[in-house]
Design an enzyme around this catalytic site. Structure first.
Site, short mmCIF file in Angstrom:
data_model
loop_
_atom_site.label_atom_id
_atom_site.label_comp_id
_atom_site.label_asym_id
_atom_site.label_seq_id
_atom_site.Cartn_x
_atom_site.Cartn_y
_atom_site.Cartn_z
N MET A 39 34.12 45.45 45.02
CA MET A 39 35.14 44.93 45.95
C MET A 39 35.31 45.92 47.10
O MET A 39 35.38 47.13 46.87
CB MET A 39 36.48 44.77 45.22
CG MET A 39 36.41 43.90 43.98
SD MET A 39 38.05 43.61 43.31
CE MET A 39 37.65 42.82 41.74
N HIS A 70 28.53 41.48 41.01
CA HIS A 70 29.39 40.48 41.65
C HIS A 70 29.91 41.09 42.95
O HIS A 70 30.86 41.89 42.95
CB HIS A 70 30.54 40.09 40.71
CG HIS A 70 31.43 39.04 41.29
ND1 HIS A 70 32.60 38.66 40.66
CD2 HIS A 70 31.35 38.30 42.42
CE1 HIS A 70 33.19 37.72 41.41
NE2 HIS A 70 32.45 37.50 42.48
O1 LIG Z 1 35.52 39.07 39.61
C1 LIG Z 1 36.50 39.20 38.92
C2 LIG Z 1 37.84 39.27 39.54
O2 LIG Z 1 37.73 39.15 40.90
C3 LIG Z 1 36.31 39.24 37.46
O3 LIG Z 1 35.03 39.64 37.08
C4 LIG Z 1 37.41 39.79 36.60
O4 LIG Z 1 37.43 41.17 36.65
C5 LIG Z 1 37.28 39.31 35.18
O5 LIG Z 1 38.35 39.80 34.44
P1 LIG Z 1 39.26 38.83 33.53
O6 LIG Z 1 39.83 37.78 34.44
O7 LIG Z 1 38.34 38.26 32.50
O8 LIG Z 1 40.29 39.75 32.98
FE LIG Z 2 33.56 39.22 38.72
#
Ligand SMILES: O=C(CO)[C@@H](O)[C@H](O)COP(=O)(O)O
Ligand SMILES: [Fe+2]
Length: 228
Positions: A39, A70
């Protein structure tokens, strides 16, 4: 049916001061891959880490674990080569973050990584569809990207069902609020790559949670193949 059930813990929810050992722990608990959330504080209102961290993690955990990056960043083009050099296996960018998805897909492939394409909750699956035959994985976000620990958005499931009906062999990932309470919906809709952060990492028994998630998805895949 080429796809299989795979569970990828999101290590964002772990103790970030121990990232290397947390990655190893997740793999020892049966994770199929690791989901690494990048991020930039611009595409999403949070900052995590970039390619230098990925390079250190790769050195620490060895060649085996599959790193699904991601990329919640505003200029995904900028980080393709650095992430490939750092040891990333798959580069999942957001459709909302680029004006030229076709060129980015080509660059990611030329860098030797698999291609993932993500959509935020407000983006329609029809916008992703033109690229579906050129990518390895579609990521349907089930929360607004930016933070772990949010509530699962069940109303994203029609996107997953539609993608599964149109692209029967595509890897389809869900990410956000996924755990034992929501996995049945994801599996029924046709998701096969499951990201789970707080539900896995926050559990006293991550091995059992990972096994449960995989069983539910594998059973749904088998049922779908028998129904065809
Ligand atoms: O990309 C993201 C959030 O932006 C995810 O990958 C979250 O970090 C997953 O975490 P949980 O919602 O399962 O706690
Ligand atoms: Fe994610």
């Amino acid at each position: 049916m080429a796809y299989s059930a795979k569970i990828g813990p999101s290590i964002l929810s772990s103790d970030l001061s121990c990232l290397g050992s947390e990655c190893v722990r997740m793999m020892e608990c049966g994770a199929d891959y690791l989901h690494l959330d990048v991020m930039d504080g611009h595409f999403v209102p949070n900052i995590t880490f970039g390619h230098p961290m990925v390079e250190c993690l790769r050195k620490s955990v060895g060649q085996d674990p599959f790193f699904d990056m991601h990329m919640m960043v505003s200029r995904p083009e900028q980080w393709v080569k650095p992430m490939a050099a750092a040891g990333a296996n798959q580069y999942t960018f957001h459709l909302e973050a680029t004006t030229n998805p076709g060129n980015l897909i080509k660059e990611i492939r030329e860098s030797g990584m698999k291609v993932g394409l993500a959509i935020k909750p407000g983006t329609t699956v029809e916008e992703l569809a033109p690229w579906a035959n050129q990518i390895d994985m579609a990521l349907v976000m089930t929360v607004e990207p930016g933070f772990g620990g949010q509530k699962f958005m069940e109303d994203m499931m029609p996107k997953v069902s539609w993608l599964r009906s149109q692209f029967p062999s595509l890897d389809i990932e869900v990410d956000g609020g996924v755990g034992p309470d929501s996995i049945h919906k994801c599996a029924e809709a046709g998701a096969n790559m499951i990201v789970s952060g707080s539900a896995v990492i926050g559990s006293d028994d991550p091995r059992s949670v990972i096994a449960l998630l995989r069983t539910v998805v594998a059973e749904a895949i088998q049922k779908r193949s028998l129904d065809r």
